[in-house]
Design an enzyme around this catalytic site. Sequence first.
Site, PDB file in Angstrom:
ATOM      1  CG  MET A  37      -2.075  -0.767   1.033  1.00 30.75           C
ATOM      2  SD  MET A  37      -3.218  -0.969   1.919  1.00 30.75           S
ATOM      3  CE  MET A  37      -2.538  -0.670   3.616  1.00 30.75           C
ATOM      4  CG  HIS A  41       8.510   0.171   6.239  1.00 31.95           C
ATOM      5  ND1 HIS A  41       8.959  -1.149   6.493  1.00 31.95           N
ATOM      6  CD2 HIS A  41       6.939   0.393   6.711  1.00 31.95           C
ATOM      7  CE1 HIS A  41       7.702  -1.923   6.661  1.00 31.95           C
ATOM      8  NE2 HIS A  41       6.521  -1.190   6.956  1.00 31.95           N
ATOM      9  N   GLY A  43      11.120  -2.701   6.167  1.00 31.16           N
ATOM     10  CA  GLY A  43      10.660  -4.203   5.778  1.00 31.16           C
ATOM     11  C   GLY A  43       9.547  -4.111   3.965  1.00 31.16           C
ATOM     12  CG  HIS A  44       6.502  -2.161   2.212  1.00 32.60           C
ATOM     13  ND1 HIS A  44       7.200  -0.662   3.287  1.00 32.60           N
ATOM     14  CD2 HIS A  44       6.066  -2.918   1.994  1.00 32.60           C
ATOM     15  CE1 HIS A  44       6.007  -0.643   3.703  1.00 32.60           C
ATOM     16  NE2 HIS A  44       4.650  -2.369   2.870  1.00 32.60           N
ATOM     17  CG  ASP A 158       0.490  -7.282   8.126  1.00 27.21           C
ATOM     18  OD1 ASP A 158       0.379  -6.673   8.602  1.00 27.21           O
ATOM     19  OD2 ASP A 158       1.468  -6.661   7.121  1.00 27.21           O
ATOM     20  CB  SER A 193       4.596  -0.974  11.320  1.00 27.85           C
ATOM     21  OG  SER A 193       2.999  -0.528   9.905  1.00 27.85           O
ATOM     22  NE  ARG A 195      -2.577   1.850   9.902  1.00 24.38           N
ATOM     23  CZ  ARG A 195      -3.356   0.459   8.874  1.00 24.38           C
ATOM     24  NH1 ARG A 195      -2.433  -0.365   9.351  1.00 24.38           N
ATOM     25  NH2 ARG A 195      -4.163   0.424   8.213  1.00 24.38           N
TER      26      ARG A 195
HETATM   27  O1  PAF Z   1       0.134  -5.554   3.209  1.00 22.69           O
HETATM   28  C1  PAF Z   1      -0.470  -4.953   2.400  1.00 22.69           C
HETATM   29  O2  PAF Z   1       0.307  -4.125   2.652  1.00 22.69           O
HETATM   30  C2  PAF Z   1      -2.017  -4.923   2.580  1.00 22.69           C
HETATM   31  O3  PAF Z   1      -2.471  -5.158   3.408  1.00 22.69           O
HETATM   32  C3  PAF Z   1      -1.848  -5.790   1.334  1.00 22.69           C
HETATM   33  C4  PAF Z   1      -1.515  -6.895   0.788  1.00 22.69           C
HETATM   34  C5  PAF Z   1      -0.715  -4.472   0.140  1.00 22.69           C
HETATM   35  C6  PAF Z   1      -2.718  -5.871  -0.003  1.00 22.69           C
HETATM   36  O4  PAF Z   1      -3.592  -4.090   0.032  1.00 22.69           O
END
Ligand code: PAF
Length: 299
Positions: A37, A41, A43-44, A158, A193, A195
């Site tokens: 989304m 950061h 983590g991504h 998650d 995160s 957030r």
């Molecule tokens: O983990 C996330 O960022 C979201 O839930 C995802 C998997 C991209 C779905 O919108």
Amino acid sequence: MSHAAPPPVVVPTIAECRRLVTEARASGKSIGFVPTMGALHDGHLRLIDACRRHCGFLVTSIFVNPTQFGPNEDYQRYPRTPDDDHRRCAEGGVDLIFEPTVAEMYPNGPTATFVEVPGLSSVLEGKSRPTHFRGVTTVVAKLFGIVQPDLAAFGRKDFQQLAVIARMVHDLNMPIRLLPVETHREADGLAMSSRNRYLSADQRRAAVVLSRALQTAAEAVASGERSADRVRQDLAQAIELEPLAQLDYAEVADAETLEPLDDLSAGRPAVALVAARFGDTRLIDNTLLPTVTSESSCN
Ligand code: PAF
């Protein structure tokens, strides 16, 4: 890790995304996918890096999906940082960024067709966020249909989301391999995160209580604690002792079914999961607990 590859192509339409993925596949490349989304950061970047190692062409989607936010949640204020996201994707060696608008993904408004994984979606997060996972599975199914990846990476942070998506992939026979990636943490243990950036300095200091409580729980099990209830209570108490934290749940569950566990010596893989609010910001975290067999519990 920084890549010297050309910057990713950014496309807003499903048609362009499909065309470029088809071209890559026709040239013999396997397709890796990291759905996000945005507000990327480190983590991504771990997800991107892990996926990059296993595929020839890497697609990332950036889409703040309205259908996974409840009416009083943070959809409007969810951080949107497109320039920074594109830079991070370039550093991570992403080939294609699919960045659709809401109208492109949901041309007829909130979709009438849902993909839903009952049971797994209604426990834990699902209790506080009853429509959340239906929104996640619907958008992930749509994204999988658009990108048609061979491999898709999701973070273990998650944990329930990963379990729900794994069940969807299995039940709907989607030909996609899921790549779970370990939670990336700040130096003090706070799980990364998007957030976290909402937190004030005091809340940020307080939020470390989640990872500390989980670590203490894992240590207790490693040292012989076998009662899931005791672990649950200790987790809850540690979080409730932090004045800036408002506990939502502290659970010890079967890591596959997410059913609450009683006895940690039954040989089932166990996970401890927590959620708490710090002001208006709701954070989650989890840890797998050391495996206990009845043999090791006799020692
Ligand atoms: O983990 C996330 O960022 C979201 O839930 C995802 C998997 C991209 C779905 O919108």
